[in-house]
Write a protein that holds these residues in place. Structure first.
Motif, PDB file in Angstrom:
ATOM      1  N   LEU A 122       0.864  -1.272  -0.132  1.00 55.51           N
ATOM      2  CA  LEU A 122       0.168  -0.011  -0.054  1.00 55.51           C
ATOM      3  C   LEU A 122       0.744   1.143   0.002  1.00 55.51           C
ATOM      4  O   LEU A 122       1.827   1.390   0.653  1.00 55.51           O
ATOM      5  CB  LEU A 122      -0.813  -0.136   1.305  1.00 55.51           C
ATOM      6  N   TYR A 123       0.354   2.258  -0.981  1.00 56.09           N
ATOM      7  CA  TYR A 123       1.366   3.502  -1.050  1.00 56.09           C
ATOM      8  C   TYR A 123       0.013   4.501  -0.840  1.00 56.09           C
ATOM      9  O   TYR A 123      -1.006   4.411  -1.129  1.00 56.09           O
ATOM     10  CB  TYR A 123       2.075   3.712  -2.110  1.00 56.09           C
ATOM     11  N   GLU A 124       0.689   5.798  -0.729  1.00 53.45           N
ATOM     12  CA  GLU A 124      -0.307   7.056  -0.869  1.00 53.45           C
ATOM     13  C   GLU A 124       0.228   8.051  -1.690  1.00 53.45           C
ATOM     14  O   GLU A 124       1.559   8.423  -1.434  1.00 53.45           O
ATOM     15  CB  GLU A 124      -0.890   7.460   0.561  1.00 53.45           C
ATOM     16  N   TYR A 125      -0.377   8.692  -2.503  1.00 55.05           N
ATOM     17  CA  TYR A 125      -0.008   9.752  -3.432  1.00 55.05           C
ATOM     18  C   TYR A 125      -0.792  10.940  -3.325  1.00 55.05           C
ATOM     19  O   TYR A 125      -2.096  10.626  -2.750  1.00 55.05           O
ATOM     20  CB  TYR A 125       0.436   9.416  -4.808  1.00 55.05           C
ATOM     21  N   GLU A 126      -0.731  11.954  -4.181  1.00 57.54           N
ATOM     22  CA  GLU A 126      -1.629  13.217  -3.996  1.00 57.54           C
ATOM     23  C   GLU A 126      -1.851  13.670  -5.416  1.00 57.54           C
ATOM     24  O   GLU A 126      -0.999  13.602  -6.222  1.00 57.54           O
ATOM     25  CB  GLU A 126      -0.780  14.240  -3.233  1.00 57.54           C
ATOM     26  N   ARG A 132      -5.712  13.090  -1.319  1.00 61.15           N
ATOM     27  CA  ARG A 132      -4.786  12.127  -1.180  1.00 61.15           C
ATOM     28  C   ARG A 132      -5.375  10.645  -1.568  1.00 61.15           C
ATOM     29  O   ARG A 132      -6.763  10.557  -1.441  1.00 61.15           O
ATOM     30  CB  ARG A 132      -4.388  11.745   0.320  1.00 61.15           C
ATOM     31  N   PHE A 133      -4.792   9.636  -2.313  1.00 65.30           N
ATOM     32  CA  PHE A 133      -5.490   8.552  -2.791  1.00 65.30           C
ATOM     33  C   PHE A 133      -4.341   7.586  -2.584  1.00 65.30           C
ATOM     34  O   PHE A 133      -3.168   7.557  -2.678  1.00 65.30           O
ATOM     35  CB  PHE A 133      -5.771   8.686  -4.178  1.00 65.30           C
ATOM     36  N   GLY A 134      -5.044   6.319  -2.077  1.00 64.13           N
ATOM     37  CA  GLY A 134      -4.368   5.016  -1.541  1.00 64.13           C
ATOM     38  C   GLY A 134      -3.972   4.294  -3.054  1.00 64.13           C
ATOM     39  O   GLY A 134      -4.898   4.082  -3.704  1.00 64.13           O
ATOM     40  N   VAL A 146      -6.249   1.779  -7.837  1.00 61.80           N
ATOM     41  CA  VAL A 146      -6.820   3.113  -6.754  1.00 61.80           C
ATOM     42  C   VAL A 146      -8.204   2.931  -6.696  1.00 61.80           C
ATOM     43  O   VAL A 146      -9.055   2.336  -7.094  1.00 61.80           O
ATOM     44  CB  VAL A 146      -6.475   4.608  -7.731  1.00 61.80           C
ATOM     45  N   THR A 280     -11.518  10.152  -3.583  1.00 64.09           N
ATOM     46  CA  THR A 280     -10.544   9.287  -3.634  1.00 64.09           C
ATOM     47  C   THR A 280     -10.597   8.841  -2.229  1.00 64.09           C
ATOM     48  O   THR A 280     -11.024   9.591  -1.482  1.00 64.09           O
ATOM     49  CB  THR A 280      -9.093   9.902  -4.036  1.00 64.09           C
ATOM     50  N   SER A 282      -8.302   7.353   0.991  1.00 65.40           N
ATOM     51  CA  SER A 282      -6.800   7.643   1.371  1.00 65.40           C
ATOM     52  C   SER A 282      -6.284   6.126   1.806  1.00 65.40           C
ATOM     53  O   SER A 282      -7.101   5.218   1.711  1.00 65.40           O
ATOM     54  CB  SER A 282      -6.606   8.412   2.625  1.00 65.40           C
ATOM     55  N   ALA A 283      -4.935   6.138   2.112  1.00 65.37           N
ATOM     56  CA  ALA A 283      -4.309   4.723   2.590  1.00 65.37           C
ATOM     57  C   ALA A 283      -4.866   4.201   4.010  1.00 65.37           C
ATOM     58  O   ALA A 283      -5.183   3.275   4.157  1.00 65.37           O
ATOM     59  CB  ALA A 283      -3.043   4.968   2.615  1.00 65.37           C
TER      60      ALA A 283
END
Length: 497
Positions: A122-126, A132-134, A146, A280, A282-283
């Motif tokens: 699992l990662y999280e980006y923007e 934010r979306f996991g 996603v 979205t 989040s993680a």
């Protein structure tokens, strides 16, 4: 799928067809070619070896394989059922169906998820707008998923034309997914969750002005508490799974996440147009969803934390069960038992927009219920090729049959012709399936609960069958957390077809 307008402006949907090839005597082309190959082999062996025992041996082996191949049960061939039973027996004999997690477990890590979910990260980006979306990376298939939180608007006090427009926009949403580069599949999960009122009370606390009179604040809190009469609510999320993006700068997960993030904003806009309040996920929220599924005993604590906007120290390698076992007919984890069904046949005839309502509606006696609809859109080129091939095959099958079989073949010709015409007008072509998962305490009356679920499936005009021998993988596939289950098939697709 096509739509017909009913007299009261209710649109009916139907004409779905499972792609298949028709051979001789009602069998598929694969079965026909196999039988022909066996007969030719027997004749050649007899001619060139002049040995009846050898020819009869080959014939016996061919018949032993052909009979299970043509016998069908709930959409599966006998050969497929035999292979499933053998695979389960082989795995159970090696102990592969038993998982022991935790610090002192066999699998390293605090409490990783078992089976095909265990190899996910699992990662999280923007996004550019700051959301934010996991992102879940399934290393086994190199898939990147996603997620969208997509609460439907509901149909209470809504005009029929508006409902029809929402369904049409959802159709456009799925069709547009077929044009997205590298999209593997879309999984929509409608999950029933026990509701203890934490989220509502915390939201009221957030909205109430601290300077308001004490009486007004007390009335607001009491009203919110009284309104939380439903003890089960639905949560809806959409999983979008991509293969490796060629537009990314490299194969690194960060670059793949950046490439997927560039197309995610437009996908969110399309979901909003379909009547969904999409955002979205989040993680941290994905960790809560996974922990709630594998460790249902923590649901109350997880709901309290989520209602307060907290997630504690929950990590992706902590959300799995302390122990679990995949049995032939169920999946046992942390003192709970889960059973997963699959749709073996789509509804016969046409259906209205609310056909699945009995199955999707939350029920107090089925607190942990999950319905996952799996969509795998075809690209435009593949769609053109498939609808043309299905139409030609249907025509050939119609000319070869008589009587009742001819009537069914004619109906298939009509359906494939309609699909061909609609695809030419811009409609998409999508494979779809459905899974239903139910979790209950291990000492619960599971036969009665299972009968309830199967009854809800019948009320929704679906034919549900239990996923024998693969309950642990089916449970993971129905979660909608990075797994597109058809991509993990362990039986050759030609045998399944």
């Amino acid at each position: 799928m096509t739509a017909n307008t009913h007299s009261n402006n209710v649109i009916l949907y139907g004409r779905w067809e499972r792609p298949r090839s028709s051979g001789l005597f009602g069998r598929t082309w694969g079965e026909t070619l196999f039988a022909g190959g066996v007969i030719v082999s027997v004749i050649l062996l007899r001619l060139f070896t002049n040995s009846w025992p050898l020819a009869l041996t080959v014939l016996t082996i061919g018949v032993a394989i052909f009979i299970p191949l043509i016998i069908r049960r709930n959409g599966r061939s006998g050969l497929e059922l035999i292979a499933m039973r053998f695979q389960f027996w082989k795995g159970a004999r090696k102990g592969e169906n038993i998982y022991a997690g935790g610090v002192f477990g066999v699998i390293p890590g605090a409490a990783r998820m078992p089976g095909i979910q265990g190899d996910t990260r699992l990662y999280e980006y923007e996004l550019r707008n700051g959301d934010r979306f996991g992102l879940i990376h399934a290393k086994a298939r190199d898939h990147y998923s996603v997620f969208l939180d997509a609460q439907p608007q509901g149909q209470e006090r809504v005009e029929q034309w508006q409902i029809n427009a929402w369904v049409h926009n959802w159709d456009l949403f799925l069709a547009n997914l077929g044009t997205v580069q590298g999209l593997v599949g879309c999984v929509v999960v409608i999950e029933s969750v026990p509701d203890n009122g934490y989220r509502v009370r915390e939201e009221v606390k957030r909205l109430v002005d601290p300077a308001a009179p004490e009486y007004a604040k007390r009335v607001m809190m009491e009203t919110a508490t009284e309104r939380v009469s439903a003890r089960v609510r639905n949560e809806v999320r959409i999983q979008l799974t991509f293969s490796r993006q060629r537009s990314a700068d490299s194969a690194e997960v960060a670059d793949q996440g950046a490439a997927i993030g560039r197309v995610l904003s437009s996908i969110v806009d399309r979901a909003v147009a379909a009547g969904l309040s999409a955002r979205t996920i989040s993680a941290a929220d994905l960790c809560v969803a996974a922990a709630r599924a594998y460790r249902p005993e923590l649901t109350r604590e997880l709901e309290a934390m989520a209602g307060a906007g907290e997630h504690g120290d929950l990590r992706w390698d902590m959300v799995g069960p302390r122990g679990c076992k995949g049995e032939w007919d169920s999946f046992v984890h942390n003192g709970y038992r889960s059973v997963t069904w699959e749709m073996s046949a789509a509804p016969a005839g046409t259906v209205a927009h609310d056909t699945l309502l009995p199955l999707l509606a939350p029920r107090a006696d089925l607190e942990h219920k999950r319905v996952a609809v799996v969509y795998r859109p075809h690209g435009i080129a593949d769609a053109v090729r498939m609808v043309d091939a299905d139409f030609k095959d249907a025509l050939a099958a119609e000319q070869a049959k008589t009587g009742v079989g001819s009537a069914a073949a004619s109906l298939r010709v009509d359906n494939t012709r309609a699909a061909r015409q609609e695809q030419a007008r811009g409609a998409g072509l999508t494979r779809f399936g459905l899974m239903v998962s139910l979790t209950a305490p291990r000492d619960a009356d599971m036969p009665t609960l299972a009968a309830e679920v199967e009854g809800l499936g019948s009320a929704s005009r679906l034919t549900l069958q239990r996923m024998w021998g693969g309950q642990d993988s089916a449970f993971a596939g129905a979660l909608g957390l990075g797994i597109v289950l058809p991509e993990y098939a362990s039986i050759n697709r030609r045998v399944s077809a």
